[in-house]
Motif scaffolding. Structure first.
Motif, PDB file in Angstrom:
ATOM      1  N   PRO A 203       0.866  -1.274   0.029  1.00 25.68           N
ATOM      2  CA  PRO A 203       0.046  -0.042  -0.028  1.00 25.68           C
ATOM      3  C   PRO A 203       0.989   1.229  -0.020  1.00 25.68           C
ATOM      4  O   PRO A 203       1.957   1.326   0.239  1.00 25.68           O
ATOM      5  CB  PRO A 203      -1.003  -0.174   1.327  1.00 25.68           C
ATOM      6  CG  PRO A 203      -0.001  -0.682   2.227  1.00 25.68           C
ATOM      7  CD  PRO A 203       0.837  -1.820   1.317  1.00 25.68           C
ATOM      8  N   ASP A 204       0.228   2.385  -0.314  1.00 24.23           N
ATOM      9  CA  ASP A 204       0.828   3.763  -0.294  1.00 24.23           C
ATOM     10  C   ASP A 204       1.173   4.220   1.281  1.00 24.23           C
ATOM     11  O   ASP A 204       2.175   4.886   1.564  1.00 24.23           O
ATOM     12  CB  ASP A 204      -0.024   4.469  -1.288  1.00 24.23           C
ATOM     13  CG  ASP A 204      -0.186   4.315  -2.639  1.00 24.23           C
ATOM     14  OD1 ASP A 204       0.793   4.195  -3.225  1.00 24.23           O
ATOM     15  OD2 ASP A 204      -1.397   4.102  -2.932  1.00 24.23           O
ATOM     16  N   THR A 205       0.074   3.733   2.149  1.00 21.28           N
ATOM     17  CA  THR A 205       0.006   4.359   3.339  1.00 21.28           C
ATOM     18  C   THR A 205      -0.371   3.417   4.247  1.00 21.28           C
ATOM     19  O   THR A 205      -1.200   2.515   3.932  1.00 21.28           O
ATOM     20  CB  THR A 205      -0.745   5.600   3.526  1.00 21.28           C
ATOM     21  OG1 THR A 205      -0.476   6.515   2.692  1.00 21.28           O
ATOM     22  CG2 THR A 205      -1.019   6.189   4.859  1.00 21.28           C
ATOM     23  N   VAL A 206       0.132   3.015   5.582  1.00 22.90           N
ATOM     24  CA  VAL A 206      -0.233   2.087   6.476  1.00 22.90           C
ATOM     25  C   VAL A 206      -0.511   2.840   7.855  1.00 22.90           C
ATOM     26  O   VAL A 206       0.357   3.790   8.105  1.00 22.90           O
ATOM     27  CB  VAL A 206       0.814   0.907   6.868  1.00 22.90           C
ATOM     28  CG1 VAL A 206       0.217   0.198   7.867  1.00 22.90           C
ATOM     29  CG2 VAL A 206       1.167   0.221   5.365  1.00 22.90           C
ATOM     30  N   ILE A 207      -1.690   2.540   8.268  1.00 16.02           N
ATOM     31  CA  ILE A 207      -2.133   3.428   9.615  1.00 16.02           C
ATOM     32  C   ILE A 207      -2.485   2.076  10.561  1.00 16.02           C
ATOM     33  O   ILE A 207      -2.989   0.999  10.262  1.00 16.02           O
ATOM     34  CB  ILE A 207      -3.361   4.077   9.521  1.00 16.02           C
ATOM     35  CG1 ILE A 207      -3.322   4.970   8.205  1.00 16.02           C
ATOM     36  CG2 ILE A 207      -3.853   4.737  10.741  1.00 16.02           C
ATOM     37  CD1 ILE A 207      -2.096   5.903   8.403  1.00 16.02           C
ATOM     38  N   VAL A 208      -1.694   2.499  11.637  1.00 14.13           N
ATOM     39  CA  VAL A 208      -2.315   1.530  12.890  1.00 14.13           C
ATOM     40  C   VAL A 208      -3.011   2.128  13.981  1.00 14.13           C
ATOM     41  O   VAL A 208      -2.768   3.117  14.448  1.00 14.13           O
ATOM     42  CB  VAL A 208      -0.924   1.089  13.659  1.00 14.13           C
ATOM     43  CG1 VAL A 208      -1.196   0.004  14.822  1.00 14.13           C
ATOM     44  CG2 VAL A 208       0.064   0.543  12.754  1.00 14.13           C
TER      45      VAL A 208
ATOM     46  N   CYS B  82       5.253  -5.879  20.137  1.00 13.43           N
ATOM     47  CA  CYS B  82       4.489  -5.298  19.183  1.00 13.43           C
ATOM     48  C   CYS B  82       4.783  -4.003  18.881  1.00 13.43           C
ATOM     49  O   CYS B  82       4.822  -3.184  17.804  1.00 13.43           O
ATOM     50  CB  CYS B  82       3.108  -5.686  19.498  1.00 13.43           C
ATOM     51  SG  CYS B  82       2.688  -7.304  19.457  1.00 13.43           S
ATOM     52  N   LEU B  83       4.956  -3.264  20.157  1.00 10.25           N
ATOM     53  CA  LEU B  83       5.232  -1.665  19.880  1.00 10.25           C
ATOM     54  C   LEU B  83       6.351  -1.369  19.136  1.00 10.25           C
ATOM     55  O   LEU B  83       6.737  -0.539  18.281  1.00 10.25           O
ATOM     56  CB  LEU B  83       5.062  -1.174  21.373  1.00 10.25           C
ATOM     57  CG  LEU B  83       5.215   0.509  21.357  1.00 10.25           C
ATOM     58  CD1 LEU B  83       4.510   1.134  20.570  1.00 10.25           C
ATOM     59  CD2 LEU B  83       5.639   0.911  22.640  1.00 10.25           C
ATOM     60  N   GLU B  84       7.697  -2.076  19.525  1.00  9.64           N
ATOM     61  CA  GLU B  84       9.038  -2.117  18.780  1.00  9.64           C
ATOM     62  C   GLU B  84       8.723  -2.170  17.291  1.00  9.64           C
ATOM     63  O   GLU B  84       9.189  -1.619  16.260  1.00  9.64           O
ATOM     64  CB  GLU B  84       9.863  -2.954  19.423  1.00  9.64           C
ATOM     65  CG  GLU B  84      10.517  -2.462  20.902  1.00  9.64           C
ATOM     66  CD  GLU B  84      11.392  -3.456  21.515  1.00  9.64           C
ATOM     67  OE1 GLU B  84      11.688  -4.228  20.832  1.00  9.64           O
ATOM     68  OE2 GLU B  84      11.709  -3.108  22.628  1.00  9.64           O
ATOM     69  N   LEU B  85       7.943  -3.291  16.904  1.00  3.20           N
ATOM     70  CA  LEU B  85       7.947  -3.542  15.433  1.00  3.20           C
ATOM     71  C   LEU B  85       7.361  -2.585  14.584  1.00  3.20           C
ATOM     72  O   LEU B  85       7.551  -1.927  13.525  1.00  3.20           O
ATOM     73  CB  LEU B  85       7.130  -4.820  15.335  1.00  3.20           C
ATOM     74  CG  LEU B  85       7.245  -5.610  13.908  1.00  3.20           C
ATOM     75  CD1 LEU B  85       6.583  -6.958  14.212  1.00  3.20           C
ATOM     76  CD2 LEU B  85       6.051  -4.676  12.915  1.00  3.20           C
TER      77      LEU B  85
ATOM     78  N   GLU C  45       9.271   4.803  11.532  1.00  3.17           N
ATOM     79  CA  GLU C  45      10.749   5.267  11.330  1.00  3.17           C
ATOM     80  C   GLU C  45      11.359   4.790   9.719  1.00  3.17           C
ATOM     81  O   GLU C  45      11.701   5.611   8.987  1.00  3.17           O
ATOM     82  CB  GLU C  45      11.759   4.807  12.185  1.00  3.17           C
ATOM     83  CG  GLU C  45      11.327   5.323  13.548  1.00  3.17           C
ATOM     84  CD  GLU C  45      11.308   6.794  13.545  1.00  3.17           C
ATOM     85  OE1 GLU C  45      12.137   7.407  12.847  1.00  3.17           O
ATOM     86  OE2 GLU C  45      10.539   7.311  14.419  1.00  3.17           O
ATOM     87  N   ALA C  46      10.957   3.652   9.408  1.00  5.09           N
ATOM     88  CA  ALA C  46      11.585   3.271   8.187  1.00  5.09           C
ATOM     89  C   ALA C  46      10.774   3.393   7.118  1.00  5.09           C
ATOM     90  O   ALA C  46      11.239   3.619   5.918  1.00  5.09           O
ATOM     91  CB  ALA C  46      11.924   1.742   8.429  1.00  5.09           C
ATOM     92  N   ASP C  47       9.352   3.227   6.991  1.00  5.96           N
ATOM     93  CA  ASP C  47       8.497   3.320   6.032  1.00  5.96           C
ATOM     94  C   ASP C  47       7.247   4.225   6.259  1.00  5.96           C
ATOM     95  O   ASP C  47       6.421   4.462   5.493  1.00  5.96           O
ATOM     96  CB  ASP C  47       7.834   1.903   5.949  1.00  5.96           C
ATOM     97  CG  ASP C  47       8.859   0.906   5.609  1.00  5.96           C
ATOM     98  OD1 ASP C  47       9.324   1.189   4.723  1.00  5.96           O
ATOM     99  OD2 ASP C  47       9.084  -0.071   6.507  1.00  5.96           O
TER     100      ASP C  47
END
Length: 290
Positions: free
Chosen positions: A28-33, A47-50, A56-58
């Motif tokens: 996808p272009d954007t990912v929202i948690v 899970c929070l670290e992942l 930070e990366a994406d």
């Protein structure tokens, strides 16, 4: 334009990894948690670290759910550290200890995310509703109530919180509850997340369901120390995973008052729930045996 939305991970690392792999393949272009990354599960810290690493990366966006607030509240110096008030929140204290130095990240999370399509049609994502992040959208929520929950109405309103996925329309709004990555409550234990696509014909939505390593999450309950250190309510959370139905509300409505005023111990109250006819078949090692 493609947008992936995942929510309600609840410390379930095997489910999260499965969903992340699927999202990466979809590209996808954007990912929202959408919140509730932590708490009510064995590996909140991991899970929070992942998801923080993917932020930070994406450029993943992280929203705050009610369980982020719950865990942060356990750090309040006025919170009890013994007695029923502590025992009934012991699982959240366990999550806070796992989160450790990342607690500040929970405080900095946003409440909502919006993305407009090229034609102006707005996609809005929150944890629960526009009123607050404990105000859930359910399959049986009347349209009149739903209108208040999503106001001002966007073209697409995306929510989680209830762990019960749905897609419905009210007036001109597509309303999507994407369900839960880590603790489904709709009798289907598979992980869930949402895929949203905009084309010239408008927004479309799909809820994706995925099997994950169910054996590993039970191992995590033991090896993380969650079953031993998360208090008696951690036993109900393990059974919730197996049954794919919520049990904490059942416990609270029946027994919380009696536990808090000392008429019943927390362990006794949990064992009463585990003895319910619809719950008993889902009990057993590594949880309590009856």
């Amino acid at each position: 334009m493609k947008v992936a939305v995942l929510s309600d991970i609840h410390g379930n690392l095997p489910a999260l990894r499965t969903v992340v792999e699927h999202i990466d393949r979809w590209s996808p272009d954007t990912v929202i948690v959408g919140g509730d990354i932590v708490n009510r599960g064995p590996l909140s810290g991991a899970c929070l670290e992942l998801v923080a690493q993917r932020r930070e990366a994406d450029g993943w966006r992280l929203l705050r759910g009610n369980h982020e607030e719950f865990v942060l509240d356990c750090g309040n110096p006025d919170r009890p550290l013994s007695g029923p008030g502590y025992e009934t929140t012991q699982f959240a204290h366990f999550a806070l200890a796992q989160v450790g130095g990342n607690a500040e990240l929970l405080r900095l999370m946003s409440d909502a995310f919006e993305r407009a399509a090229p034609n102006g049609d707005l996609l809005r994502i929150v944890h629960a509703s526009m009123r607050n992040n404990r105000d859930g959208v359910y399959p049986a929520t009347p349209d009149e109530e739903l209108r208040r929950q999503i106001a001002p109405a966007p073209a697409v309103f995306v929510t989680g919180h209830t762990h019960r996925p749905l897609i419905r329309r009210v007036d001109g709004t597509l309303v999507v509850n994407i369900g839960s990555v880590g603790a489904s409550f709709d009798d289907d234990r598979r992980a869930a997340y949402g895929q949203f696509t905009w084309t010239k014909s408008g927004w479309s939505a799909e809820i994706v369901r995925l099997d994950y390593n169910y054996a590993q999450i039970e191992v995590d309950y033991v090896e993380s120390g969650f079953l031993a250190q998360g208090g008696a309510l951690a036993q109900l959370m393990l059974v919730e995973l197996r049954k794919a139905r919520g049990l904490i509300f059942r416990w609270a409505s029946r027994y919380q008052e009696a536990v808090m005023d000392g008429r019943l111990t927390l362990e006794e109250s949990v064992r009463h729930i585990l003895c319910d006819d619809d719950v008993r078949p889902f009990t057993g090692p590594p949880g309590w045996s009856l």
